[in-house]
Scaffold this motif. Sequence first.
Motif, PDB file in Angstrom:
ATOM      1  N   PHE A  14       1.039  -1.385   0.121  1.00 32.15           N
ATOM      2  CA  PHE A  14       0.160   0.034  -0.014  1.00 32.15           C
ATOM      3  C   PHE A  14       0.901   1.184  -0.011  1.00 32.15           C
ATOM      4  N   GLY A  15       0.410   2.349  -0.741  1.00 31.99           N
ATOM      5  CA  GLY A  15       1.006   3.665  -0.827  1.00 31.99           C
ATOM      6  C   GLY A  15       0.097   4.603  -0.473  1.00 31.99           C
ATOM      7  N   CYS A  16       0.121   5.505   0.339  1.00 29.43           N
ATOM      8  CA  CYS A  16      -1.045   6.427   0.767  1.00 29.43           C
ATOM      9  C   CYS A  16      -2.154   5.714   0.884  1.00 29.43           C
ATOM     10  N   GLY A  17      -2.205   4.664   1.433  1.00 29.94           N
ATOM     11  CA  GLY A  17      -3.596   4.241   1.650  1.00 29.94           C
ATOM     12  C   GLY A  17      -4.207   3.295   0.401  1.00 29.94           C
ATOM     13  N   GLU A  18      -3.544   3.432  -0.553  1.00 32.41           N
ATOM     14  CA  GLU A  18      -4.157   2.668  -1.822  1.00 32.41           C
ATOM     15  C   GLU A  18      -3.045   1.695  -2.112  1.00 32.41           C
ATOM     16  N   ASP A  63      -0.444  -0.447  -4.310  1.00 29.52           N
ATOM     17  CA  ASP A  63       0.489  -0.427  -5.337  1.00 29.52           C
ATOM     18  C   ASP A  63       0.499  -1.664  -6.436  1.00 29.52           C
ATOM     19  N   GLU A  80      -4.823   8.356  -9.261  1.00 28.08           N
ATOM     20  CA  GLU A  80      -3.909   9.175  -8.378  1.00 28.08           C
ATOM     21  C   GLU A  80      -4.167   9.156  -7.131  1.00 28.08           C
ATOM     22  N   LYS A  81      -2.891   9.384  -6.418  1.00 27.08           N
ATOM     23  CA  LYS A  81      -3.034   9.306  -4.783  1.00 27.08           C
ATOM     24  C   LYS A  81      -3.061  10.469  -4.254  1.00 27.08           C
ATOM     25  N   ASP A  82      -3.533  10.583  -3.045  1.00 28.97           N
ATOM     26  CA  ASP A  82      -3.567  12.005  -2.482  1.00 28.97           C
ATOM     27  C   ASP A  82      -2.421  11.734  -1.113  1.00 28.97           C
ATOM     28  N   CYS A  83      -1.309  12.087  -1.377  1.00 30.64           N
ATOM     29  CA  CYS A  83      -0.080  11.889  -0.421  1.00 30.64           C
ATOM     30  C   CYS A  83       0.568  13.163  -0.248  1.00 30.64           C
TER      31      CYS A  83
END
Length: 94
Positions: free
Chosen positions: A30-34, A36, A91-94
Motif C-alpha cells: 500500500f502507498g498512501c492508503g491505496e 500499489d 491518483e493518490k493523495d499523499c
Amino acid sequence: MKITDQARDLLDQLLEDEEAACLKIFFAGFGCGEPDIGMTLGEPEAEDELHHINSVPVAIDKRIVHLTKNLTIEGKQTMEGPKFQLLGLPEKDC
C-alpha cells in the motif's frame, strides 16, 4: 488493460531472453492508503488470473484485477535497456 505495440515487442523479447512464462502484475503493498501495482517477469501463481493481452501472456493477481481495467502499459527502448510505464493508475493523495 492494454499493452501498446511497442511495449508488446519489448516484452516478447524480454520473455524470450529471460525464458519467463509471462508478465506478472502483482500487489506491491500500500502507498498512501491505496494498493500499489508492480510488474515483473515470471511464472503464474495459483492466485493469478491468466490473460493474453496484445498477444502477451499476462498473469494478474486476483486481488488487484479490478485495478487493472483502465491500465495501459507503454514501453520504450533506452540506452539502459527497455523501460515500461503503467498509465491509468488512480491518483493518490499523499
